[in-house]
Scaffold this active site. Structure first.
Site, PDB file in Angstrom:
ATOM      1  N   HIS A 128      10.283 113.954  29.742  1.00  0.00           N
ATOM      2  CA  HIS A 128      11.560 113.967  29.008  1.00  0.00           C
ATOM      3  C   HIS A 128      11.529 114.986  27.871  1.00  0.00           C
ATOM      4  O   HIS A 128      12.425 115.832  27.746  1.00  0.00           O
ATOM      5  CB  HIS A 128      11.847 112.572  28.458  1.00  0.00           C
ATOM      6  CG  HIS A 128      13.085 112.481  27.622  1.00  0.00           C
ATOM      7  ND1 HIS A 128      14.278 112.016  28.105  1.00  0.00           N
ATOM      8  CD2 HIS A 128      13.316 112.807  26.314  1.00  0.00           C
ATOM      9  CE1 HIS A 128      15.202 112.066  27.154  1.00  0.00           C
ATOM     10  NE2 HIS A 128      14.638 112.533  26.053  1.00  0.00           N
ATOM     11  N   GLU A 129      10.517 114.894  27.034  1.00  0.00           N
ATOM     12  CA  GLU A 129      10.470 115.787  25.875  1.00  0.00           C
ATOM     13  C   GLU A 129      10.284 117.241  26.290  1.00  0.00           C
ATOM     14  O   GLU A 129      10.790 118.155  25.631  1.00  0.00           O
ATOM     15  CB  GLU A 129       9.358 115.357  24.914  1.00  0.00           C
ATOM     16  CG  GLU A 129       9.583 113.987  24.274  1.00  0.00           C
ATOM     17  CD  GLU A 129      10.917 113.859  23.567  1.00  0.00           C
ATOM     18  OE1 GLU A 129      11.459 114.879  23.102  1.00  0.00           O
ATOM     19  OE2 GLU A 129      11.437 112.728  23.492  1.00  0.00           O
TER      20      GLU A 129
ATOM     21  N   HIS B  76      14.954 123.428  27.347  1.00  0.00           N
ATOM     22  CA  HIS B  76      16.286 123.780  26.850  1.00  0.00           C
ATOM     23  C   HIS B  76      16.180 124.795  25.709  1.00  0.00           C
ATOM     24  O   HIS B  76      17.014 125.706  25.589  1.00  0.00           O
ATOM     25  CB  HIS B  76      16.988 122.507  26.383  1.00  0.00           C
ATOM     26  CG  HIS B  76      18.470 122.582  26.358  1.00  0.00           C
ATOM     27  ND1 HIS B  76      19.267 121.507  26.021  1.00  0.00           N
ATOM     28  CD2 HIS B  76      19.337 123.594  26.609  1.00  0.00           C
ATOM     29  CE1 HIS B  76      20.544 121.861  26.076  1.00  0.00           C
ATOM     30  NE2 HIS B  76      20.612 123.117  26.422  1.00  0.00           N
TER      31      HIS B  76
ATOM     32  N   HIS C 277      13.587 118.783  26.920  1.00  0.00           N
ATOM     33  CA  HIS C 277      14.167 119.346  25.694  1.00  0.00           C
ATOM     34  C   HIS C 277      13.534 120.697  25.379  1.00  0.00           C
ATOM     35  O   HIS C 277      14.216 121.641  24.964  1.00  0.00           O
ATOM     36  CB  HIS C 277      13.922 118.407  24.519  1.00  0.00           C
ATOM     37  CG  HIS C 277      14.818 117.210  24.467  1.00  0.00           C
ATOM     38  ND1 HIS C 277      16.192 117.298  24.552  1.00  0.00           N
ATOM     39  CD2 HIS C 277      14.538 115.885  24.308  1.00  0.00           C
ATOM     40  CE1 HIS C 277      16.720 116.084  24.453  1.00  0.00           C
ATOM     41  NE2 HIS C 277      15.742 115.210  24.314  1.00  0.00           N
TER      42      HIS C 277
END
Length: 686
Positions: free
Chosen positions: A456-457, A463, A460
């Protein structure tokens, strides 16, 4: 080391690769003088803009984008370090600087001369510039540039007070997290813990200056250690310790923040803080309310059915909150043959990171991560990688700070030291932070949840790393809260995808690939616990939404004590039918909304999961080629996702990007199927 302006390393771009901060030269004493000088320089830059004779796009809007770089650099380094390694000195600086920073921002965006100058500019025809022009006009308006002098002064006082309250709230949670971490002096009390978990608890105790073992507290209400501890008394002690965080001081701070946010919203012409916040998001207030309240009854019913099975397994009529995780695990092992302790043995951190997280990113986007041991991290255990594109071009740097420290705030997050911008000629320096138990070899065995969080991290991080925009205001994750979780949640899906899982899920001793029966057990158990997981999340999201839907008068009527806040929470949860499930965060330690940027925005995880569930269905559809062609298909899909989502930041309409990706508007049904909520009303999508 001197702290004067001339020799202050924070007041000029670093000479290291990618402007990586040289942490060896930075000390706490540098920050006060660096902030003071950075404020002065930024004011001077604004004055220079106003001194230009005729407003143009270049000498006004782009000059605004270029301004404040010193302040951005100092803030990025300081607040990143404070979040990962706070002490009395950094906390004192934060308490002093936070209201000054709020006042400085207000000074710029309430400047009527600057506002009028921006209005007179003609934006270039490209979409990014047009969106930047609209962005600045909204920034000025939402900062009170259209208000009279008295209203502006009140707004400034509110913003400064809110910054102080937010800083104090977060500090109180961290202090209580440290204070109430559970010390254990008898090893038998840790029955159920693996050898690695015991080692991590002993190591944490040593770092805390305590004897025996210490079980650190995690940010959510439910502590993961409760699923392992055989001793019922220990489970109760850990649960009660987590519940005590923030209870003494933070209820009053939370209520005051809610009151001030409501007053600020009214000053600016909004009915509530929720309306003020959600104006900048992709949702609307009505759609958020519908989504949360529509899903709650089905989630609560599913949670109740789960609790019945758990209580039966525990041999009690009603399961307690402290015992629920333990006996939920018992049911999971009994009904799905899922042994979570055995499962951990296939997930050592380094393996998951290199052969899972990094491999998935290479497969989809062609990037490689090369260790850079020559670049020193800001703390022990922080590693640095250079990120290379498929053609070998350097994209930026990635830092991994994965291990718990007593001085690190709870939770997991992504942040940046440098953001990508073509205007500034900068490439990103991104950090992921977690709080894993540290082992002697820096290679702890991870739970399924920790594996998912790692992916998940890094979503980010992707991104931020794959951003390709001109203006820094639109870089990477500078997008609405209810969109920013889309790339990170999409990336979670690759953790257990058959194209990735066998490459990293190998036994830490034997090297054997995870057996099919364990993989199948994980799949079979995916819906188990979704009633509780959805309910605890909805409980927190509804508390956030309820707090920030209050008018100033309603907020002023809330009793600012622990009892008063608990009563408010109980009423909100009862109205939604969620009284039987503890919310993921209670208000006194809900740092997302009272010490972070998610006020009136905690709904965004679920909102983005609608995009994620539907978007990952698209990934599977376009990658469903023959075995030999799957990697090529995945790369093509990844490149499209990179082009339409990861690289664009806030430079284009988010709904249009999703439609172009998916070929239609988003569909709620994939999320409902994933969470076992099929049959729930979908009127929020109308």
């Amino acid at each position: 080391m001197t702290a004067n302006v001339e020799n202050n390393p924070l007041l000029k771009p670093s000479g290291m690769d990618y402007q990586f901060p040289d942490f060896r030269c930075i000390c706490t004493d540098h920050f006060r003088s660096a902030f003071a000088e950075a404020f002065r320089r930024h004011r001077e830059e604004i004055a220079d803009i106003l001194a230009q004779p005729e407003p143009t796009w270049e000498n006004t809007v782009e000059a605004l984008e270029r301004s404040g770089r010193d302040l951005h650099r100092v803030s990025a380094v300081f607040f990143n370090l404070q979040g990962t390694d706070s002490d009395e000195n950094t906390d004192a600086i934060a308490e002093d600087i936070s209201p000054k920073l709020a006042a400085h921002v207000d000074e710029i965006y309430q400047n009527s001369q600057l506002y009028q100058r921006v209005k007179q500019c003609q934006a270039p025809k490209d979409e990014e510039s047009q969106r930047l022009y609209d962005f600045y006009l909204r920034q000025f308006r939402r900062a009170g540039a259209d208000l009279d002098e008295n209203a502006q002064e009140r707004l400034r006082r509110i913003n400064q007070r809110l910054s102080t309250l937010s800083e104090n709230f977060g500090r109180n949670v961290l202090a209580d997290t440290q204070k109430f971490a559970v010390q254990v002096t008898e090893e038998e009390k840790l029955a159920g813990f693996s050898a690695a978990d015991k080692e991590a608890a002993r190591d944490y105790a040593q770092k805390s200056g305590k004897d025996g073992w210490v079980i650190p507290l995690e940010l959510p209400t439910v502590q993961s250690s409760l699923a392992q501890l055989d001793d019922a008394d220990m489970r109760q002690i850990v649960h009660q310790a987590a519940a005590r965080r923030g209870a003494e001081q933070n209820p009053a701070l939370a209520v005051e923040m809610v009151q001030l946010r409501a007053e600020r919203a009214r000053l600016l012409g909004y009915s509530s803080h929720a309306e003020y916040v959600i104006e900048e998001e992709t949702a609307t207030v009505d759609k958020v309310r519908d989504l949360l309240y529509d899903l709650a009854p089905t989630a609560a019913a599913n949670a109740a059915a789960e609790d019945k099975l758990i209580a039966e397994a525990a041999g009690v009529e009603k399961i307690s909150a402290a015992d629920r995780p333990y006996f939920s695990n018992v049911v999971k092992q009994r009904d799905y043959q899922l042994d979570t302790a055995e499962l951990r043995e296939y997930f050592p951190l380094q393996q998951v990171l290199y052969d899972g997280v990094f491999r998935a990113a290479h497969r989809l986007y062609g990037i490689e991560l090369k260790p850079r041991p020559d670049l020193p991290g800001y703390a022990e255990g922080v590693e640095v990688w250079e990120v290379l594109d498929a053609d070998g071009t350097g994209i930026g740097l990635f830092l991994g700070d994965y291990f718990a420290r007593p001085s690190k705030r709870g939770g997991a997050w992504m942040s940046s030291f440098v953001e990508q911008s073509e205007l500034l000629g900068t490439k990103p320096v991104i950090v992921n932070v977690m709080g894993l138990n540290q082992t002697e070899d820096n290679n702890p065995l991870l739970s399924v949840d920790e594996v998912t969080t790692l992916f998940h991290e890094f979503g980010h991080a992707l991104h931020g790393l794959l951003s390709k925009v001109r203006y820094p205001s639109f870089s990477g994750t500078s997008v609405p809260r209810d969109y920013v979780e889309f790339p990170s949640q999409i990336n979670e899906n690759w953790a257990f995808d058959p194209s990735i899982l066998p490459h990293y899920a190998k036994h830490y001793r034997t090297g054997d690939v995870i057996p099919e029966h364990l993989v199948q057990a994980v799949k079979n158990a995916q819906e188990w616990g979704q009633g509780f997981a959805t309910s605890e999340y909805l409980g927190a999201a509804l508390l956030d939404f309820a707090w920030h839907s209050l008018s100033p008068e309603q907020a002023a009527a809330i009793d600012p004590t622990a009892e008063g806040v608990a009563e408010f929470e109980a009423n909100v949860l009862a109205q939604a039918g969620l009284s039987e499930v503890l919310p993921r965060y209670r208000s006194p330690y809900f740092t997302h909304i009272f010490a972070g940027g998610y006020s009136a925005g905690y709904y965004s995880y679920l909102w983005a999961e609608v995009l994620d569930a539907d978007g990952f269905d698209w990934f599977k559809e376009v990658s469903a080629a023959g075995a030999d062609a799957q990697d090529d298909a995945a790369r093509k899909a990844g490149e499209k996702f990179r082009d339409l989502v990861l690289s664009r930041g806030a430079t284009r309409d988010f709904s249009e990007s999703f439609i172009q990706l998916r070929g239609r508007e988003r569909d709620l049904n994939p999320l409902l199927r994933r969470r076992g909520l099929v049959g729930t009303s979908t009127r929020s999508e109308s």
